[in-house]
Enzyme design. Sequence first.
Site, PDB file in Angstrom:
ATOM      1  N   GLY A  15       0.722  -1.198   0.129  1.00  0.00           N
ATOM      2  CA  GLY A  15       0.026  -0.065  -0.018  1.00  0.00           C
ATOM      3  C   GLY A  15       1.017   1.258  -0.104  1.00  0.00           C
ATOM      4  O   GLY A  15       2.064   1.185   0.207  1.00  0.00           O
ATOM      5  N   HIS A  16       0.124   2.309  -0.164  1.00  0.00           N
ATOM      6  CA  HIS A  16       0.887   3.566  -0.205  1.00  0.00           C
ATOM      7  C   HIS A  16       1.629   3.946   0.967  1.00  0.00           C
ATOM      8  O   HIS A  16       1.232   3.810   2.140  1.00  0.00           O
ATOM      9  CB  HIS A  16       0.140   4.737  -0.417  1.00  0.00           C
ATOM     10  CG  HIS A  16      -1.397   4.969   0.173  1.00  0.00           C
ATOM     11  ND1 HIS A  16      -2.175   6.207  -0.153  1.00  0.00           N
ATOM     12  CD2 HIS A  16      -1.895   4.436   1.084  1.00  0.00           C
ATOM     13  CE1 HIS A  16      -3.265   5.876   0.730  1.00  0.00           C
ATOM     14  NE2 HIS A  16      -3.107   5.022   1.419  1.00  0.00           N
ATOM     15  N   ASN A  17       2.887   4.628   0.817  1.00  0.00           N
ATOM     16  CA  ASN A  17       3.667   5.301   1.888  1.00  0.00           C
ATOM     17  C   ASN A  17       4.280   4.273   2.689  1.00  0.00           C
ATOM     18  O   ASN A  17       4.662   4.131   3.803  1.00  0.00           O
ATOM     19  CB  ASN A  17       2.869   6.052   2.684  1.00  0.00           C
ATOM     20  CG  ASN A  17       2.703   7.244   1.996  1.00  0.00           C
ATOM     21  OD1 ASN A  17       1.635   7.463   1.177  1.00  0.00           O
ATOM     22  ND2 ASN A  17       3.230   8.268   2.116  1.00  0.00           N
TER      23      ASN A  17
END
Lengths: 316, 316, 316
Positions: free
Chosen positions: A229-231
């Site tokens: 997922g993002h980050n």
Amino acid sequence: MKLSEFCQKLAIPFSGEEREINGLNALQEAGQNEVSFLENPKYASQLSGTNAAAVLVTEAMAQHLPEQCTPLIVDEPYIVLAKASAFFAPLRLEHDLPESIIGEGTVIEEGAFVAKGSRIGENCHIMPGAFVGNNVTIGDNTILYPNVTVYRDCKLGSDCIIHAGTVIGSDGFGFATTKLGEHVKIYQNGNVVIEDDVEIGSNTTIDRAVFKSTVIKKGVRIDNLVQVGHNCVVGEYSVLVSQVGLAGSSNLGRNVVMGGQSATAGHLSIAPFTTIAARGGVTKNVDKAGVYGGFPLMEHRLWLKLQGKLARLLKA
Amino acid sequence: MKLSEFCQKLAIPFSGEEREINGLNALQEAGQNEVSFLENPKYASQLSGTNAAAVLVTEAMAQHLPEQCTPLIVDEPYIVLAKASAFFAPLRLEHDLPESIIGEGTVIEEGAFVAKGSRIGENCHIMPGAFVGNNVTIGDNTILYPNVTVYRDCKLGSDCIIHAGTVIGSDGFGFATTKLGEHVKIYQNGNVVIEDDVEIGSNTTIDRAVFKSTVIKKGVRIDNLVQVGHNCVVGEYSVLVSQVGLAGSSNLGRNVVMGGQSATAGHLSIAPFTTIAARGGVTKNVDKAGVYGGFPLMEHRLWLKLQGKLARLLKA
Amino acid sequence: MKLSEFCQKLAIPFSGEEREINGLNALQEAGQNEVSFLENPKYASQLSGTNAAAVLVTEAMAQHLPEQCTPLIVDEPYIVLAKASAFFAPLRLEHDLPESIIGEGTVIEEGAFVAKGSRIGENCHIMPGAFVGNNVTIGDNTILYPNVTVYRDCKLGSDCIIHAGTVIGSDGFGFATTKLGEHVKIYQNGNVVIEDDVEIGSNTTIDRAVFKSTVIKKGVRIDNLVQVGHNCVVGEYSVLVSQVGLAGSSNLGRNVVMGGQSATAGHLSIAPFTTIAARGGVTKNVDKAGVYGGFPLMEHRLWLKLQGKLARLLKA
């Protein structure tokens, strides 16, 4: 974009210091040309230390901002942030950037697509059907197998192998939901950074950050059909076995091993040299290296013991 | 196809009223130019109300059919249905249909493939490696990222974003199994309908319906690596987090949230505004909105309580 | 490659019989022109029966080798094997092989890529964006939907359907880890063999073998987003439902059914006609056909009983 223009587009009254605004960022990360936001009063203490040019806040919170920071008073800061994120979204595919720079020995096969403004090192191999977006940088000796997609602005190191169908840099799963239950997209204006000597299997997905970067560090091995997922930050030499799911902002130390189909709940950290057994569900920080499993997560030896107890319960 | 020809191809004796047959359908949905079937005696009560032109049935069941409906008597109706499904399968890719109609401002990038007979609205962006099959319709402002595949006859609304590698309209997982354990494909002659303002992540798969449509309603958000089986209906503004799996004919109300890696067993409904926690396994209808989790599914607060009990069991 | 050259490249002293070496293989499989290895003393008994030309072993183990076999003495056999695996890796994409042979009636659509040296039978359909690597063989009537990737040297039978985005033959997840925690790739020099009448869904991944073949036997049905690890064998008419994960060297008998999101731990066998319920986690051999579920795996009727006990525990 001028801060006054930013406000005008969002129908926010503007009466502070004019500034040039070039993006959005979290309160603690935002610089003097960025706008930030506070939705959750729990984080109000972060307001006083922000360096943001301006902050989207409710009226009640505005008083906590430092003097040099302009409050942008709105009823629903997170919804307004979502709307503002569209202002900074780069074009999906630009054709009028400088020609990409391709290193010696690099082969871009027929049917591959390399967009303008990218820089690919030496002896790379970009196979048919692979897509490399604008302003991507790739080191030396890196291989993109067929039908890999690398979204714009991502960075790949040297000696990486990306297997077929894998997607690097697609938008993180971000949106703000209105009181009526409708979703407003939060544009994901960060990127993905993959360091050297990383191998990624087929049909895996690694989302770009909302701000800044999703990072896959040196020497990591990722199997097929994994979701990052993002980050997220995946530490050096960590191993993600097939069908692992890392929710947004998971932070793995070096040499973490995640067994098949294991997952994280996001916004948590896993200590270096930790092993999560297959199917393990990481629901909070793992501060001490060890072997864990189960869902909710526990020490793996306790999980095994629990299975023994359940077997006895079954016979009782 | 004439009903007599249909029967001849399947070696079924034909002695009813001649009709033009243009497809197969479920008993309750079939119209006067469609053939249906009954395999499971449990559903025999549906026979009397069918409007089908003809029904594949065993001899014992034939008496329950209404007068205007021709019984097609066979030993294994489901196997014969599977064989018949091939008659109505459209060609995979036709080149002699009318030119596709492309709206103003729509960009079809080099390396994208748009098949004949499709209609794409204004200001869409079809990126390199994306494939759009025959007779697809797409609204305005919709984006297909690289290497997306949209199978023929599917419909996408306006303002949709489909991330890289996602597949829309692949065949549902349908087959009939003979007594010898061999599988006969049931051609999936339906389609996928995606309404307006839907965003779908990367490498997700949404199967076409066996009959009629798999439907993703307005404003839905779907993450990466999600599976949506044939004939599902996902209600307005619902949210499917990464690695969710919806088995065939799952029917989700509006604003349902399915957490990461959660799943459904298929042929069931979930009430509007329900949340299924991560890893939740929905094994039967959820009739009352709430927060559920665990596998088998229970109220999430009970699942948490159960974990507490298990923790005590472990220490005992 | 001469054995002396093999040793020189790995800085191993060489003093045995010169041989031509054309690959690596497991102890029990290796032939007279292959090198094998022993890392785990548990398998030392296999040394005496090997037909390998030479074996990478620690000094302590060398004595167990048969006379005609040259010991190659190293401190870390598995790490050296990994390094040696690179010597036998074929080129990713060769352009100077003979033209591929394409059977009558086969259509290779614009935007598909068929590499040299392959042989495709009659009436196949290779759709836009599909990639077929070097030396692939495909039978008659087989369909590759858009953006399918078939890596080099794989074999597909007749009457197969491979849905969009699926990857066949990507590298198995293989590496040796040094004492410092760094990973050395083990090149996967085997292939994938798919027999006749196999249908595979969209965005599924089937890894090539490290040595020899990953095998999908006749009549198998595989759904979307399934992972099949290297060296698996999936028996005739078996069914893998969506999001199943088979770890490496899983050996399924005929007509095994794996429910949605179920998985195996690898290096194990499942008896013919066994059903694993959705989410079942197969942790050891299943020797007796039946219906199993849960994780760890148990008879499904016991799993149901356990859920009843847990429901009572919850109420207590």
